[in-house]
Design a protein around this motif. Sequence first.
Motif, PDB file in Angstrom:
ATOM      1  N   GLY A 136       0.807  -1.204   0.000  1.00  0.00           N
ATOM      2  CA  GLY A 136       0.000   0.000   0.000  1.00  0.00           C
ATOM      3  C   GLY A 136       0.842   1.257   0.000  1.00  0.00           C
ATOM      4  O   GLY A 136       0.549   2.228  -0.717  1.00  0.00           O
ATOM      5  N   LEU A 137       1.887   1.254   0.798  1.00  0.00           N
ATOM      6  CA  LEU A 137       2.805   2.395   0.817  1.00  0.00           C
ATOM      7  C   LEU A 137       3.452   2.593  -0.549  1.00  0.00           C
ATOM      8  O   LEU A 137       3.643   3.719  -1.011  1.00  0.00           O
ATOM      9  CB  LEU A 137       3.876   2.186   1.888  1.00  0.00           C
ATOM     10  N   ALA A 196      12.696   4.856   2.300  1.00  0.00           N
ATOM     11  CA  ALA A 196      11.924   4.339   3.427  1.00  0.00           C
ATOM     12  C   ALA A 196      11.137   3.101   3.012  1.00  0.00           C
ATOM     13  O   ALA A 196      11.104   2.098   3.740  1.00  0.00           O
ATOM     14  CB  ALA A 196      10.982   5.413   3.958  1.00  0.00           C
ATOM     15  N   LEU A 197      10.528   3.148   1.839  1.00  0.00           N
ATOM     16  CA  LEU A 197       9.736   2.016   1.375  1.00  0.00           C
ATOM     17  C   LEU A 197      10.618   0.841   0.982  1.00  0.00           C
ATOM     18  O   LEU A 197      10.244  -0.316   1.196  1.00  0.00           O
ATOM     19  CB  LEU A 197       8.851   2.434   0.208  1.00  0.00           C
ATOM     20  N   ASP A 198      11.783   1.119   0.424  1.00  0.00           N
ATOM     21  CA  ASP A 198      12.723   0.033   0.128  1.00  0.00           C
ATOM     22  C   ASP A 198      13.117  -0.694   1.416  1.00  0.00           C
ATOM     23  O   ASP A 198      13.182  -1.931   1.447  1.00  0.00           O
ATOM     24  CB  ASP A 198      13.970   0.574  -0.560  1.00  0.00           C
ATOM     25  N   ALA A 199      13.368   0.081   2.456  1.00  0.00           N
ATOM     26  CA  ALA A 199      13.751  -0.517   3.742  1.00  0.00           C
ATOM     27  C   ALA A 199      12.596  -1.300   4.344  1.00  0.00           C
ATOM     28  O   ALA A 199      12.784  -2.406   4.868  1.00  0.00           O
ATOM     29  CB  ALA A 199      14.218   0.573   4.703  1.00  0.00           C
ATOM     30  N   PHE A 200      11.392  -0.743   4.275  1.00  0.00           N
ATOM     31  CA  PHE A 200      10.206  -1.431   4.802  1.00  0.00           C
ATOM     32  C   PHE A 200      10.020  -2.767   4.094  1.00  0.00           C
ATOM     33  O   PHE A 200       9.839  -3.815   4.736  1.00  0.00           O
ATOM     34  CB  PHE A 200       8.969  -0.549   4.629  1.00  0.00           C
ATOM     35  N   ASP A 201      10.060  -2.734   2.768  1.00  0.00           N
ATOM     36  CA  ASP A 201       9.846  -3.952   1.991  1.00  0.00           C
ATOM     37  C   ASP A 201      10.921  -4.990   2.267  1.00  0.00           C
ATOM     38  O   ASP A 201      10.634  -6.194   2.307  1.00  0.00           O
ATOM     39  CB  ASP A 201       9.821  -3.621   0.499  1.00  0.00           C
ATOM     40  N   ALA A 247      12.240   1.645   8.064  1.00  0.00           N
ATOM     41  CA  ALA A 247      11.766   2.686   7.159  1.00  0.00           C
ATOM     42  C   ALA A 247      12.051   4.072   7.727  1.00  0.00           C
ATOM     43  O   ALA A 247      12.461   4.989   6.991  1.00  0.00           O
ATOM     44  CB  ALA A 247      10.274   2.522   6.905  1.00  0.00           C
ATOM     45  N   PHE A 248      11.834   4.235   9.023  1.00  0.00           N
ATOM     46  CA  PHE A 248      12.104   5.531   9.650  1.00  0.00           C
ATOM     47  C   PHE A 248      13.581   5.891   9.546  1.00  0.00           C
ATOM     48  O   PHE A 248      13.942   7.020   9.178  1.00  0.00           O
ATOM     49  CB  PHE A 248      11.656   5.497  11.117  1.00  0.00           C
ATOM     50  N   GLU A 249      14.450   4.940   9.838  1.00  0.00           N
ATOM     51  CA  GLU A 249      15.887   5.207   9.741  1.00  0.00           C
ATOM     52  C   GLU A 249      16.279   5.581   8.315  1.00  0.00           C
ATOM     53  O   GLU A 249      17.088   6.489   8.100  1.00  0.00           O
ATOM     54  CB  GLU A 249      16.672   3.989  10.214  1.00  0.00           C
ATOM     55  N   ALA A 250      15.710   4.888   7.340  1.00  0.00           N
ATOM     56  CA  ALA A 250      16.018   5.188   5.944  1.00  0.00           C
ATOM     57  C   ALA A 250      15.456   6.550   5.531  1.00  0.00           C
ATOM     58  O   ALA A 250      16.088   7.281   4.754  1.00  0.00           O
ATOM     59  CB  ALA A 250      15.463   4.095   5.039  1.00  0.00           C
TER      60      ALA A 250
END
Length: 216
Positions: free
Chosen positions: A110-111, A138-143, A159-162
């Motif tokens: 979704g993001l 952020a989304l790359d890190a989340f995924d 994601a926050f850190e990225a």
Amino acid sequence: MADVSLDLLTEWLRRFQSLVADNRVYLTELDSAIGDADHGANMDRGMAAVVAKLQEAPPTAVDDLFKRAGMTLVSTVGGASGPLYGTFFLRLGTSLGAESSVTAEALGAGLRAGLEGVLQRGKAEAGDKTMYDALAPALDAFDGVAAGGGTAAQAAHAAFEAAVAGRDATEPLVARKGRASYLGERSAGHLDPGATSTALLFQALDETLAGSAAAE
């Protein structure tokens, strides 16, 4: 923590509103250096309106939450931030659907749909000195964390850190989009306001999910 509930996603938006309010002056100071000096005020007004809408009637499902947030931002925030953040939340809601909770993988998808909406609306690329420079990493890190079997809370923290790293990386860049691009080389040496508010968005998600995980 397995799935992310509607209540947690609602709390995410409330926490984002609080962080935006706390950083309103700072965001405006950043925007005064390279933009229209209104990003803090616009985002504060917009997110306050979102929270007011949610107080009028609790959202019935995840898509209702984010579509309501997106439409409110589009209708109450001027400049670029309203359409961009509004589109992000609208696409996020459409992707997640009429659910009461979502998995980490679904939230990541979704993001990603939200990012695609931002790209279609703003036509930004990496290095343009925009919110994309914080949002995409952020989304790359989340995924990456979600695909490896991590929880939504772990993915949100990555994601926050990225996002913070992406925000900080905008400082030396010369803007190629938006009002800041008019300044040419003078836009270098300043953090991008949109990337900064994007980092706050993921700070809010990180704090919300971390608090929930700690309570379990």
